[in-house]
Design a protein around this motif. Structure first.
Motif, PDB file in Angstrom:
ATOM      1  N   PHE A   9      -5.908  -3.911  -3.433  1.00  0.00           N
ATOM      2  CA  PHE A   9      -4.571  -3.339  -3.558  1.00  0.00           C
ATOM      3  C   PHE A   9      -4.108  -2.734  -2.235  1.00  0.00           C
ATOM      4  O   PHE A   9      -2.918  -2.799  -1.906  1.00  0.00           O
ATOM      5  N   ALA A  10      -5.027  -2.197  -1.459  1.00  0.00           N
ATOM      6  CA  ALA A  10      -4.659  -1.651  -0.145  1.00  0.00           C
ATOM      7  C   ALA A  10      -4.096  -2.757   0.746  1.00  0.00           C
ATOM      8  O   ALA A  10      -3.128  -2.527   1.493  1.00  0.00           O
ATOM      9  N   ASP A  11      -4.674  -3.964   0.677  1.00  0.00           N
ATOM     10  CA  ASP A  11      -4.163  -5.104   1.443  1.00  0.00           C
ATOM     11  C   ASP A  11      -2.755  -5.472   0.983  1.00  0.00           C
ATOM     12  O   ASP A  11      -1.871  -5.752   1.798  1.00  0.00           O
ATOM     13  N   VAL A  12      -2.576  -5.489  -0.316  1.00  0.00           N
ATOM     14  CA  VAL A  12      -1.275  -5.844  -0.889  1.00  0.00           C
ATOM     15  C   VAL A  12      -0.204  -4.880  -0.391  1.00  0.00           C
ATOM     16  O   VAL A  12       0.898  -5.301  -0.011  1.00  0.00           O
ATOM     17  N   LYS A  13      -0.517  -3.582  -0.368  1.00  0.00           N
ATOM     18  CA  LYS A  13       0.458  -2.585   0.098  1.00  0.00           C
ATOM     19  C   LYS A  13       0.795  -2.789   1.569  1.00  0.00           C
ATOM     20  O   LYS A  13       1.960  -2.650   1.968  1.00  0.00           O
ATOM     21  N   ILE A  14      -0.186  -3.144   2.380  1.00  0.00           N
ATOM     22  CA  ILE A  14       0.052  -3.381   3.808  1.00  0.00           C
ATOM     23  C   ILE A  14       0.920  -4.625   4.005  1.00  0.00           C
ATOM     24  O   ILE A  14       1.879  -4.609   4.794  1.00  0.00           O
ATOM     25  N   ILE A  15       0.601  -5.695   3.299  1.00  0.00           N
ATOM     26  CA  ILE A  15       1.385  -6.932   3.389  1.00  0.00           C
ATOM     27  C   ILE A  15       2.828  -6.661   2.959  1.00  0.00           C
ATOM     28  O   ILE A  15       3.780  -7.073   3.631  1.00  0.00           O
ATOM     29  N   ALA A  16       2.992  -5.981   1.841  1.00  0.00           N
ATOM     30  CA  ALA A  16       4.327  -5.697   1.310  1.00  0.00           C
ATOM     31  C   ALA A  16       5.145  -4.855   2.279  1.00  0.00           C
ATOM     32  O   ALA A  16       6.327  -5.137   2.517  1.00  0.00           O
ATOM     33  N   ALA A  17       4.528  -3.834   2.859  1.00  0.00           N
ATOM     34  CA  ALA A  17       5.249  -2.957   3.791  1.00  0.00           C
ATOM     35  C   ALA A  17       5.679  -3.716   5.041  1.00  0.00           C
ATOM     36  O   ALA A  17       6.807  -3.551   5.525  1.00  0.00           O
ATOM     37  N   ALA A  18       4.807  -4.556   5.565  1.00  0.00           N
ATOM     38  CA  ALA A  18       5.143  -5.328   6.764  1.00  0.00           C
ATOM     39  C   ALA A  18       6.215  -6.369   6.475  1.00  0.00           C
ATOM     40  O   ALA A  18       7.122  -6.588   7.294  1.00  0.00           O
ATOM     41  N   ALA A  19       6.132  -7.017   5.325  1.00  0.00           N
ATOM     42  CA  ALA A  19       7.159  -7.996   4.950  1.00  0.00           C
ATOM     43  C   ALA A  19       8.505  -7.302   4.763  1.00  0.00           C
ATOM     44  O   ALA A  19       9.540  -7.795   5.225  1.00  0.00           O
ATOM     45  N   GLU A  20       8.490  -6.154   4.105  1.00  0.00           N
ATOM     46  CA  GLU A  20       9.726  -5.387   3.928  1.00  0.00           C
ATOM     47  C   GLU A  20      10.307  -4.984   5.278  1.00  0.00           C
ATOM     48  O   GLU A  20      11.514  -5.106   5.507  1.00  0.00           O
ATOM     49  N   ALA A  21       9.462  -4.530   6.182  1.00  0.00           N
ATOM     50  CA  ALA A  21       9.930  -4.119   7.507  1.00  0.00           C
ATOM     51  C   ALA A  21      10.586  -5.283   8.246  1.00  0.00           C
ATOM     52  O   ALA A  21      11.621  -5.111   8.898  1.00  0.00           O
ATOM     53  N   GLU A  22       9.984  -6.476   8.141  1.00  0.00           N
ATOM     54  CA  GLU A  22      10.567  -7.661   8.794  1.00  0.00           C
ATOM     55  C   GLU A  22      11.933  -7.990   8.190  1.00  0.00           C
ATOM     56  O   GLU A  22      12.874  -8.309   8.911  1.00  0.00           O
ATOM     57  N   ALA A  23      12.041  -7.899   6.890  1.00  0.00           N
ATOM     58  CA  ALA A  23      13.315  -8.179   6.226  1.00  0.00           C
ATOM     59  C   ALA A  23      14.374  -7.156   6.630  1.00  0.00           C
ATOM     60  O   ALA A  23      15.502  -7.526   6.979  1.00  0.00           O
ATOM     61  N   VAL A 100       3.733 -18.876   1.200  1.00  0.00           N
ATOM     62  CA  VAL A 100       2.697 -19.072   2.213  1.00  0.00           C
ATOM     63  C   VAL A 100       1.357 -18.578   1.674  1.00  0.00           C
ATOM     64  O   VAL A 100       1.247 -17.417   1.264  1.00  0.00           O
ATOM     65  N   PRO A 101       0.336 -19.439   1.666  1.00  0.00           N
ATOM     66  CA  PRO A 101      -0.969 -18.986   1.179  1.00  0.00           C
ATOM     67  C   PRO A 101      -1.615 -18.022   2.163  1.00  0.00           C
ATOM     68  O   PRO A 101      -1.417 -18.128   3.375  1.00  0.00           O
ATOM     69  N   ILE A 102      -2.389 -17.097   1.644  1.00  0.00           N
ATOM     70  CA  ILE A 102      -3.161 -16.173   2.472  1.00  0.00           C
ATOM     71  C   ILE A 102      -4.567 -16.742   2.559  1.00  0.00           C
ATOM     72  O   ILE A 102      -5.290 -16.774   1.562  1.00  0.00           O
ATOM     73  N   MET A 103      -4.928 -17.215   3.733  1.00  0.00           N
ATOM     74  CA  MET A 103      -6.217 -17.872   3.934  1.00  0.00           C
ATOM     75  C   MET A 103      -7.152 -16.978   4.737  1.00  0.00           C
ATOM     76  O   MET A 103      -6.739 -16.362   5.726  1.00  0.00           O
ATOM     77  N   LYS A 104      -8.402 -16.902   4.297  1.00  0.00           N
ATOM     78  CA  LYS A 104      -9.437 -16.124   4.992  1.00  0.00           C
ATOM     79  C   LYS A 104     -10.716 -16.944   4.959  1.00  0.00           C
ATOM     80  O   LYS A 104     -11.182 -17.318   3.883  1.00  0.00           O
ATOM     81  N   ASP A 105     -11.263 -17.254   6.121  1.00  0.00           N
ATOM     82  CA  ASP A 105     -12.497 -18.033   6.225  1.00  0.00           C
ATOM     83  C   ASP A 105     -12.408 -19.354   5.462  1.00  0.00           C
ATOM     84  O   ASP A 105     -13.348 -19.768   4.786  1.00  0.00           O
ATOM     85  N   GLY A 106     -11.237 -19.996   5.554  1.00  0.00           N
ATOM     86  CA  GLY A 106     -11.053 -21.287   4.916  1.00  0.00           C
ATOM     87  C   GLY A 106     -10.808 -21.243   3.416  1.00  0.00           C
ATOM     88  O   GLY A 106     -10.724 -22.275   2.769  1.00  0.00           O
ATOM     89  N   ALA A 131       0.456 -11.108   8.750  1.00  0.00           N
ATOM     90  CA  ALA A 131      -0.002 -10.731  10.093  1.00  0.00           C
ATOM     91  C   ALA A 131      -0.482  -9.272  10.118  1.00  0.00           C
ATOM     92  O   ALA A 131      -1.353  -8.915  10.897  1.00  0.00           O
ATOM     93  N   ALA A 132       0.086  -8.465   9.231  1.00  0.00           N
ATOM     94  CA  ALA A 132      -0.284  -7.054   9.200  1.00  0.00           C
ATOM     95  C   ALA A 132      -1.726  -6.815   8.778  1.00  0.00           C
ATOM     96  O   ALA A 132      -2.280  -5.761   9.063  1.00  0.00           O
ATOM     97  N   ILE A 133      -2.342  -7.796   8.119  1.00  0.00           N
ATOM     98  CA  ILE A 133      -3.767  -7.662   7.774  1.00  0.00           C
ATOM     99  C   ILE A 133      -4.614  -8.597   8.633  1.00  0.00           C
ATOM    100  O   ILE A 133      -5.764  -8.883   8.304  1.00  0.00           O
ATOM    101  N   GLY A 134      -4.012  -9.087   9.705  1.00  0.00           N
ATOM    102  CA  GLY A 134      -4.764  -9.887  10.655  1.00  0.00           C
ATOM    103  C   GLY A 134      -4.941 -11.339  10.283  1.00  0.00           C
ATOM    104  O   GLY A 134      -5.806 -12.017  10.816  1.00  0.00           O
ATOM    105  N   LEU A 135      -4.101 -11.839   9.388  1.00  0.00           N
ATOM    106  CA  LEU A 135      -4.197 -13.250   8.963  1.00  0.00           C
ATOM    107  C   LEU A 135      -2.913 -13.991   9.253  1.00  0.00           C
ATOM    108  O   LEU A 135      -1.884 -13.476   9.451  1.00  0.00           O
TER     109      LEU A 135
END
Length: 135
Positions: A9-23, A100-106, A131-135
């Motif tokens: 859930f911490a990842d989800v909050k980071i992704i959401a905040a960064a996406a919102e900021a871009e918008a 867009v899929p979130i891919m980690k280690d394939g 990108a906010a979680i390094g992916l």
């Protein structure tokens, strides 16, 4: 047996905040959806001014990207290229660019779907979130 990363859930909050900021940076009124690797909704946010239909389209794009393990644009391109029979594929609803899929280690660990502006801009917002979680 393989180990696989999962979205917390911490990842989800980071992704959401960064996406919102871009918008918001671009003055784009959109809906942002984040799903897990099975396409199940983890987050939905409709920004002020986003069209009501975007709250249905964004999760569909995210679900399609997660279930297909590829960007939803691929399905749009298939259909636009003449393979209209793909419209009958089961469980695939968001066949427009912006998922867009979130891919980690394939491995797919989830997806982000955005709706409300041009499809390329929707995808830009989704990628900014990841990108906010390094992916």
């Amino acid at each position: 047996m393989k180990s696989k990363a999962v979205l917390e859930f911490a990842d989800v909050k980071i992704i959401a905040a960064a996406a919102e900021a871009e918008a918001l940076k671009n003055n784009w009124a959109v809906t942002i959806a984040i799903v897990d690797d099975g396409g199940h909704l983890l987050h939905l946010q409709r920004l002020d001014g986003a069209p009501p239909i975007s709250s249905h389209i964004a999760p569909a794009k995210a679900n399609t990207a997660a279930m297909g393990r590829r960007e939803s644009k691929i399905y749009e391109d298939l259909i636009n290229g003449g393979r209209t029979s793909f419209l009958s594929a089961p469980y695939i609803q968001g066949m427009l660019e912006g998922g867009v899929p979130i891919m980690k280690d394939g491995q797919c660990i989830g997806a982000v779907g955005v709706s409300g502006v041009k499809s390329t801009e929707d995808a830009q917002i989704a990628r900014a979130g990841m990108a906010a979680i390094g992916l």
